[in-house]
Motif scaffolding. Structure first.
Motif, PDB file in Angstrom:
ATOM      1  N   ASP A  23       4.494  27.358  -3.073  1.00  0.00           N
ATOM      2  CA  ASP A  23       5.042  25.999  -3.126  1.00  0.00           C
ATOM      3  C   ASP A  23       4.326  25.229  -4.215  1.00  0.00           C
ATOM      4  N   ALA A  24       4.367  25.764  -5.416  1.00  0.00           N
ATOM      5  CA  ALA A  24       3.712  25.148  -6.578  1.00  0.00           C
ATOM      6  C   ALA A  24       4.357  25.773  -7.820  1.00  0.00           C
ATOM      7  N   PRO A  25       4.349  25.060  -8.933  1.00  0.00           N
ATOM      8  CA  PRO A  25       4.973  25.600 -10.151  1.00  0.00           C
ATOM      9  C   PRO A  25       4.179  26.766 -10.746  1.00  0.00           C
ATOM     10  N   ALA A  26       4.871  27.574 -11.553  1.00  0.00           N
ATOM     11  CA  ALA A  26       4.237  28.739 -12.175  1.00  0.00           C
ATOM     12  C   ALA A  26       3.005  28.337 -12.986  1.00  0.00           C
ATOM     13  N   ALA A  27       3.073  27.213 -13.693  1.00  0.00           N
ATOM     14  CA  ALA A  27       1.945  26.821 -14.543  1.00  0.00           C
ATOM     15  C   ALA A  27       0.684  26.595 -13.712  1.00  0.00           C
ATOM     16  N   GLU A  28       0.862  26.058 -12.493  1.00  0.00           N
ATOM     17  CA  GLU A  28      -0.323  25.796 -11.654  1.00  0.00           C
ATOM     18  C   GLU A  28      -0.882  27.096 -11.064  1.00  0.00           C
ATOM     19  N   VAL A  29      -0.002  27.980 -10.650  1.00  0.00           N
ATOM     20  CA  VAL A  29      -0.474  29.254 -10.085  1.00  0.00           C
ATOM     21  C   VAL A  29      -1.124  30.098 -11.189  1.00  0.00           C
ATOM     22  N   PHE A  30      -0.536  30.031 -12.372  1.00  0.00           N
ATOM     23  CA  PHE A  30      -1.142  30.725 -13.513  1.00  0.00           C
ATOM     24  C   PHE A  30      -2.547  30.187 -13.773  1.00  0.00           C
ATOM     25  N   THR A  34      -6.553  31.761 -14.248  1.00  0.00           N
ATOM     26  CA  THR A  34      -7.234  31.819 -15.547  1.00  0.00           C
ATOM     27  C   THR A  34      -8.449  30.897 -15.630  1.00  0.00           C
ATOM     28  N   ASP A  35      -8.518  29.904 -14.747  1.00  0.00           N
ATOM     29  CA  ASP A  35      -9.642  28.953 -14.743  1.00  0.00           C
ATOM     30  C   ASP A  35     -10.683  29.459 -13.744  1.00  0.00           C
ATOM     31  N   PRO A  36     -11.865  29.850 -14.217  1.00  0.00           N
ATOM     32  CA  PRO A  36     -12.833  30.489 -13.303  1.00  0.00           C
ATOM     33  C   PRO A  36     -13.244  29.591 -12.136  1.00  0.00           C
ATOM     34  N   GLU A  37     -13.292  28.279 -12.350  1.00  0.00           N
ATOM     35  CA  GLU A  37     -13.696  27.376 -11.274  1.00  0.00           C
ATOM     36  C   GLU A  37     -12.651  27.348 -10.161  1.00  0.00           C
ATOM     37  N   LEU A  38     -11.365  27.462 -10.537  1.00  0.00           N
ATOM     38  CA  LEU A  38     -10.313  27.569  -9.514  1.00  0.00           C
ATOM     39  C   LEU A  38     -10.314  28.977  -8.906  1.00  0.00           C
ATOM     40  N   ILE A  43     -10.073  33.694  -4.631  1.00  0.00           N
ATOM     41  CA  ILE A  43      -9.914  35.146  -4.733  1.00  0.00           C
ATOM     42  C   ILE A  43     -10.595  35.855  -3.559  1.00  0.00           C
ATOM     43  N   GLY A  44      -9.862  36.747  -2.914  1.00  0.00           N
ATOM     44  CA  GLY A  44     -10.424  37.550  -1.826  1.00  0.00           C
ATOM     45  C   GLY A  44     -10.202  36.936  -0.467  1.00  0.00           C
ATOM     46  N   PRO A  45     -10.573  37.701   0.549  1.00  0.00           N
ATOM     47  CA  PRO A  45     -10.348  37.254   1.925  1.00  0.00           C
ATOM     48  C   PRO A  45     -11.232  36.074   2.305  1.00  0.00           C
ATOM     49  N   ARG A  46     -10.816  35.374   3.350  1.00  0.00           N
ATOM     50  CA  ARG A  46     -11.622  34.272   3.886  1.00  0.00           C
ATOM     51  C   ARG A  46     -12.995  34.798   4.302  1.00  0.00           C
ATOM     52  N   GLY A  47     -13.988  33.931   4.195  1.00  0.00           N
ATOM     53  CA  GLY A  47     -15.321  34.319   4.660  1.00  0.00           C
ATOM     54  C   GLY A  47     -16.186  34.903   3.563  1.00  0.00           C
ATOM     55  N   GLU A 147      -4.718  36.886   2.488  1.00  0.00           N
ATOM     56  CA  GLU A 147      -5.605  35.738   2.737  1.00  0.00           C
ATOM     57  C   GLU A 147      -5.957  35.015   1.450  1.00  0.00           C
ATOM     58  N   GLY A 148      -6.201  35.774   0.394  1.00  0.00           N
ATOM     59  CA  GLY A 148      -6.505  35.145  -0.890  1.00  0.00           C
ATOM     60  C   GLY A 148      -5.376  34.244  -1.347  1.00  0.00           C
ATOM     61  N   TYR A 149      -4.149  34.733  -1.233  1.00  0.00           N
ATOM     62  CA  TYR A 149      -3.017  33.917  -1.693  1.00  0.00           C
ATOM     63  C   TYR A 149      -2.794  32.699  -0.785  1.00  0.00           C
ATOM     64  N   GLU A 150      -3.114  32.834   0.506  1.00  0.00           N
ATOM     65  CA  GLU A 150      -3.049  31.641   1.370  1.00  0.00           C
ATOM     66  C   GLU A 150      -4.071  30.600   0.906  1.00  0.00           C
ATOM     67  N   ARG A 151      -5.263  31.068   0.580  1.00  0.00           N
ATOM     68  CA  ARG A 151      -6.288  30.141   0.069  1.00  0.00           C
ATOM     69  C   ARG A 151      -5.827  29.499  -1.236  1.00  0.00           C
ATOM     70  N   LEU A 152      -5.180  30.283  -2.091  1.00  0.00           N
ATOM     71  CA  LEU A 152      -4.684  29.749  -3.355  1.00  0.00           C
ATOM     72  C   LEU A 152      -3.653  28.651  -3.103  1.00  0.00           C
ATOM     73  N   GLU A 153      -2.729  28.907  -2.162  1.00  0.00           N
ATOM     74  CA  GLU A 153      -1.700  27.894  -1.893  1.00  0.00           C
ATOM     75  C   GLU A 153      -2.320  26.628  -1.277  1.00  0.00           C
ATOM     76  N   GLU A 154      -3.301  26.809  -0.419  1.00  0.00           N
ATOM     77  CA  GLU A 154      -3.995  25.640   0.136  1.00  0.00           C
ATOM     78  C   GLU A 154      -4.671  24.833  -0.973  1.00  0.00           C
ATOM     79  N   LEU A 155      -5.275  25.561  -1.914  1.00  0.00           N
ATOM     80  CA  LEU A 155      -5.982  24.902  -3.015  1.00  0.00           C
ATOM     81  C   LEU A 155      -5.018  24.064  -3.847  1.00  0.00           C
TER      82      LEU A 155
END
Lengths: 165, 165
Positions: A23-30, A34-38, A43-47, A147-155
């Motif tokens: 639920d975000a545009p391609a530019a944001e998911v991209f 590519t941005d190490p701080e994001l 990246i990776g499972p919770r915990g 789980e990683g992608y869920e964290r990404l979408e939450e972010l």
């Protein structure tokens, strides 16, 4: 329900194919790739916590990151090189878990916008052999990716995943 | 007879496996893969000249080279990144022919000494799909590789290939 991750492992071919909508545009998911701080935030499972050792996300650049549990414990290091980084569209990179030295995969990630400010990420991991693919799948890779992608979408959306997701 | 190149393309798996022995030690054959001035003298079939645009052969480095006929004509460009470069032993790199954009292969090259100052090179090319592997094989890749390795052996031993080889 979060957007589902679809993973397929075609019989006899050393590839893993997957796709997920966001639920975000391609530019944001991209940018979250590519941005190490994001990147280190999702990246990776919770915990697991991620430390970036290097992340030069451009065609010809390289990366390395290290993960470990929030409570400490063993470290897991991953590294690779970026073959192609095409803004908002495509990343082709190598990937190696240093705990399995010289088992290198080639990872394609394609980003495409969908109506309504959403997007689809389509990925293919190409393994050096069917055996190495089976070994990766047996480690719970699929749930770690989900789980990683869920964290990404939450972010990106500021929305926590629903209870029990 | 020159040392033969053995190429196999396992059914249904998007890989090409190959091996070849050389009348030269592993360290020399390795160096002919990592030193751009040597590399440009043997890579590809006879009759093509190679210009190196960049060749940073270390883990995390990248390369690009351009080939064309000695008489001129069309240019063919190739590029990739080096994932692992382990002296005298292993190179893992990506490879892309720019005329087929985004069809990227992962190339493993393993070097091992044999008795008598000889060595064996073992390679695996992992393609993103069986279709792309078939396309590569249909271009005469195998005879181009065989000629390139004959040129490499001539370069290292100072011996021309026998007539009719």
């Amino acid at each position: 329900m979060p957007n589902p991750l679809h993973v397929t492992a075609p019989e006899g071919v050393p590839c893993v194919d997957y796709s997920r909508e966001f639920d975000a545009p391609a530019a944001e998911v991209f940018r979250a790739h590519t941005d190490p701080e994001l990147y280190r935030q999702w990246i990776g499972p919770r915990g697991l916590e991620t430390r970036i050792d290097g992340f030069d996300c451009r065609s010809g650049g390289s990366y390395r990151f290290v993960q470990r549990g929030a409570e400490g414990g063993d470290e897991y290091a991953f590294r690779g090189v970026f073959h192609t980084v095409r803004p908002d569209a495509l990343i082709v990179q190598t990937f190696e878990f240093e705990g399995w030295p010289d088992v290198v995969t080639l990872e394609y990630s394609t980003f495409e916008d969908l109506p309504g400010g959403r997007c689809r990420l389509t990925g293919r991991s190409v393994h050096p052999s069917v055996e190495s693919r089976e070994q990766f799948l047996s480690t719970g890779m699929e749930s770690g990716m989900a789980e990683g992608y869920e964290r990404l979408e939450e972010l990106l959306t500021g929305r926590p995943a629903p209870e029990g997701a």
